[in-house]
Design an enzyme around this catalytic site. Structure first.
Site, PDB file in Angstrom:
ATOM      1  N   ASN A  13       1.013  -1.267  -0.037  1.00 29.83           N
ATOM      2  CA  ASN A  13       0.000  -0.061   0.059  1.00 29.83           C
ATOM      3  C   ASN A  13       0.725   1.233   0.017  1.00 29.83           C
ATOM      4  O   ASN A  13       1.260   1.651   1.007  1.00 29.83           O
ATOM      5  CB  ASN A  13      -0.830   0.081   1.465  1.00 29.83           C
ATOM      6  CG  ASN A  13      -1.707   1.384   1.270  1.00 29.83           C
ATOM      7  OD1 ASN A  13      -1.871   2.035   0.362  1.00 29.83           O
ATOM      8  ND2 ASN A  13      -2.448   1.352   2.423  1.00 29.83           N
ATOM      9  N   TRP A  14       1.038   1.869  -1.030  1.00 30.95           N
ATOM     10  CA  TRP A  14       2.167   2.881  -1.182  1.00 30.95           C
ATOM     11  C   TRP A  14       1.315   4.146  -0.587  1.00 30.95           C
ATOM     12  O   TRP A  14       1.884   5.265  -0.629  1.00 30.95           O
ATOM     13  CB  TRP A  14       2.313   3.363  -2.905  1.00 30.95           C
ATOM     14  CG  TRP A  14       3.428   2.267  -3.413  1.00 30.95           C
ATOM     15  CD1 TRP A  14       3.958   1.062  -2.604  1.00 30.95           C
ATOM     16  CD2 TRP A  14       4.130   2.191  -4.589  1.00 30.95           C
ATOM     17  NE1 TRP A  14       4.955   0.903  -3.517  1.00 30.95           N
ATOM     18  CE2 TRP A  14       5.007   1.453  -4.893  1.00 30.95           C
ATOM     19  CE3 TRP A  14       3.736   3.047  -5.761  1.00 30.95           C
ATOM     20  CZ2 TRP A  14       5.685   0.995  -5.707  1.00 30.95           C
ATOM     21  CZ3 TRP A  14       4.601   2.979  -6.769  1.00 30.95           C
ATOM     22  CH2 TRP A  14       5.670   1.692  -6.826  1.00 30.95           C
ATOM     23  N   LYS A  15       0.133   4.192  -0.185  1.00 32.81           N
ATOM     24  CA  LYS A  15      -0.534   5.316   0.288  1.00 32.81           C
ATOM     25  C   LYS A  15      -0.515   6.716  -0.744  1.00 32.81           C
ATOM     26  O   LYS A  15       0.058   6.402  -1.914  1.00 32.81           O
ATOM     27  CB  LYS A  15      -0.007   5.649   1.661  1.00 32.81           C
ATOM     28  CG  LYS A  15      -0.085   4.223   2.590  1.00 32.81           C
ATOM     29  CD  LYS A  15      -0.226   4.728   3.996  1.00 32.81           C
ATOM     30  CE  LYS A  15      -0.405   3.426   4.628  1.00 32.81           C
ATOM     31  NZ  LYS A  15      -0.463   3.442   5.964  1.00 32.81           N
ATOM     32  N   HIS A  99      -9.893   1.660   4.382  1.00 29.44           N
ATOM     33  CA  HIS A  99      -8.575   1.772   4.959  1.00 29.44           C
ATOM     34  C   HIS A  99      -8.779   2.590   6.293  1.00 29.44           C
ATOM     35  O   HIS A  99      -9.583   3.323   6.076  1.00 29.44           O
ATOM     36  CB  HIS A  99      -7.401   2.119   4.320  1.00 29.44           C
ATOM     37  CG  HIS A  99      -6.098   2.431   4.634  1.00 29.44           C
ATOM     38  ND1 HIS A  99      -5.713   3.056   5.610  1.00 29.44           N
ATOM     39  CD2 HIS A  99      -5.204   1.159   4.998  1.00 29.44           C
ATOM     40  CE1 HIS A  99      -4.423   2.686   6.220  1.00 29.44           C
ATOM     41  NE2 HIS A  99      -4.146   1.641   5.610  1.00 29.44           N
ATOM     42  N   GLU A 101      -7.188   4.844   7.353  1.00 28.92           N
ATOM     43  CA  GLU A 101      -7.021   6.142   6.897  1.00 28.92           C
ATOM     44  C   GLU A 101      -8.161   6.932   6.218  1.00 28.92           C
ATOM     45  O   GLU A 101      -8.350   7.955   6.610  1.00 28.92           O
ATOM     46  CB  GLU A 101      -5.691   6.485   6.280  1.00 28.92           C
ATOM     47  CG  GLU A 101      -4.518   6.128   7.287  1.00 28.92           C
ATOM     48  CD  GLU A 101      -3.189   5.645   6.506  1.00 28.92           C
ATOM     49  OE1 GLU A 101      -3.307   5.730   5.199  1.00 28.92           O
ATOM     50  OE2 GLU A 101      -2.352   5.166   6.955  1.00 28.92           O
ATOM     51  N   GLU A 171      -6.178  -5.034  10.169  1.00 23.83           N
ATOM     52  CA  GLU A 171      -5.210  -3.801  10.581  1.00 23.83           C
ATOM     53  C   GLU A 171      -5.274  -3.177  11.909  1.00 23.83           C
ATOM     54  O   GLU A 171      -6.090  -1.948  11.680  1.00 23.83           O
ATOM     55  CB  GLU A 171      -5.275  -2.812   9.579  1.00 23.83           C
ATOM     56  CG  GLU A 171      -4.562  -3.543   8.020  1.00 23.83           C
ATOM     57  CD  GLU A 171      -4.009  -2.193   6.937  1.00 23.83           C
ATOM     58  OE1 GLU A 171      -2.758  -2.707   6.630  1.00 23.83           O
ATOM     59  OE2 GLU A 171      -4.508  -1.411   6.719  1.00 23.83           O
ATOM     60  N   GLY A 177       1.688   2.487  10.747  1.00 24.86           N
ATOM     61  CA  GLY A 177       2.767   3.463  10.577  1.00 24.86           C
ATOM     62  C   GLY A 177       3.478   3.737  11.686  1.00 24.86           C
ATOM     63  O   GLY A 177       4.263   4.828  11.884  1.00 24.86           O
ATOM     64  N   SER A 217       2.833  -2.109  10.336  1.00 20.91           N
ATOM     65  CA  SER A 217       4.297  -2.191  10.586  1.00 20.91           C
ATOM     66  C   SER A 217       4.893  -3.610  10.148  1.00 20.91           C
ATOM     67  O   SER A 217       5.630  -4.018  11.004  1.00 20.91           O
ATOM     68  CB  SER A 217       4.584  -1.769  12.102  1.00 20.91           C
ATOM     69  OG  SER A 217       4.096  -0.472  12.236  1.00 20.91           O
ATOM     70  N   GLY A 238       2.370  -1.167   4.009  1.00 23.50           N
ATOM     71  CA  GLY A 238       2.559   0.341   3.785  1.00 23.50           C
ATOM     72  C   GLY A 238       4.165   0.519   3.666  1.00 23.50           C
ATOM     73  O   GLY A 238       4.638   0.446   2.511  1.00 23.50           O
ATOM     74  N   GLY A 239       4.900   1.222   4.706  1.00 25.14           N
ATOM     75  CA  GLY A 239       6.036   1.741   4.823  1.00 25.14           C
ATOM     76  C   GLY A 239       6.969   0.740   3.815  1.00 25.14           C
ATOM     77  O   GLY A 239       7.919   1.155   3.228  1.00 25.14           O
TER      78      GLY A 239
END
Ligand code: PGA
Length: 257
Positions: A13-15, A99, A101, A171, A177, A217, A238-239
């Site tokens: 997930n590159w966001k 998601h 966010e 999640e 994150g 994470s 993500g990251g």
């Protein structure tokens, strides 16, 4: 539960990160790091403007491309929206919905998550439906009730055949994150619970064929332990999906499961 019914999925997930101009370098770096014979599915869920260039960059790598959101509408006067039909037309295979966010910053509700998932299914795109509790909810000991409500809300009005075309990503919001990963025991406990909710709502066949991913994470160091859990069928990352070296370690770990 027996994993043989489910293919592992590692979805990045590159966001709101990366640029079109960076996608070729990313793919070139990733290519030699991918395992030759792969049983796992690798996906990159990228911002809309990057979809075309990522599709081109990953050609031949057996990496599917996904989006991060979709409109609940079909077409017409909905300025700023992107429809499931447009995504399918581009060659998008997966799309994240709900998601945390989007739920937190855009007020996305379970009803909208459900409507989006249904639109995606109409166009042959696999929804990756995100659920998860906040730290406050975990401390209040209402994780299972909360997650169960989100799962039921997302699947409202769907039959077993529809649900078997979906993916759930558990999640925990407190792990996203933050560098604070759920322990393998915590993640397994909730993923197993989610499968149980689906079994009660539908049947054993639907429960055992539904991929349940863990996200929050997940990284090159902790992926193997999380992916070894019996009810964790992959990751939403993500990251660590922004770095080909780290992302490939996770894909390799899933491949060994
Ligand atoms: P993270 O993000 O891996 O950076 O914690 C996961 C996600 O939000 O999907």
């Amino acid at each position: 539960m027996n994993k043989k019914y489910r293919k592992p999925i590692i979805a990045g997930n590159w966001k709101m990160n990366m640029l079109c101009s960076q996608t070729k370098d990313f793919a070139d770096e990733l290519k030699p790091l991918l395992p030759k014979n792969r049983s796992s599915e690798a996906v990159l869920c990228v911002p809309y403007p990057l979809i075309g260039s990522v599709l081109k960059a990953v050609k031949g790598l057996r990496v599917a491309v996904g989006a991060q959101d979709v409109s609940i509408y079909d077409k017409g006067a909905y300025t700023g929206e992107v429809s499931a039909e447009m995504l399918a037309d581009l060659g998008v295979k997966y799309c994240i919905v709900g998601h945390s966010e989007r739920r937190a910053y855009h007020g996305e509700t379970d009803a909208q998550v459900c409507a989006k998932a249904k639109k995606l299914l109409e166009h042959g795109i696999t929804p990756i439906i995100c659920v998860g509790e906040t730290l406050e909810q975990r401390e209040l000991d209402i994780t299972m009730e909360w997650v169960s409500m989100q799962v039921k809300g997302a699947f409202a009005g769907m039959d077993g055949a529809d649900v078997r075309k979906c993916v759930i990503a558990y999640e925990p919001v407190w792990a996203i994150g933050t560098g604070k990963t759920a322990t393998a025991e915590q993640a397994q406990e909730v993923c197993e619970y989610i499968r149980g909710v689906v079994r009660k709502l539908y049947d054993a066949r639907t429960a055992r064929s539904l991929p349940v991913l863990y996200g929050g994470s997940m990284n090159a160091k902790n992926a193997a332990e999380l992916l070894a859990c019996p009810d964790i069928d992959g990751g939403l990352i993500g990251g660590a999906s922004l770095k080909p070296a780290d992302f490939s370690v996770i894909i390799n770990a899933a491949n060994e499961e």
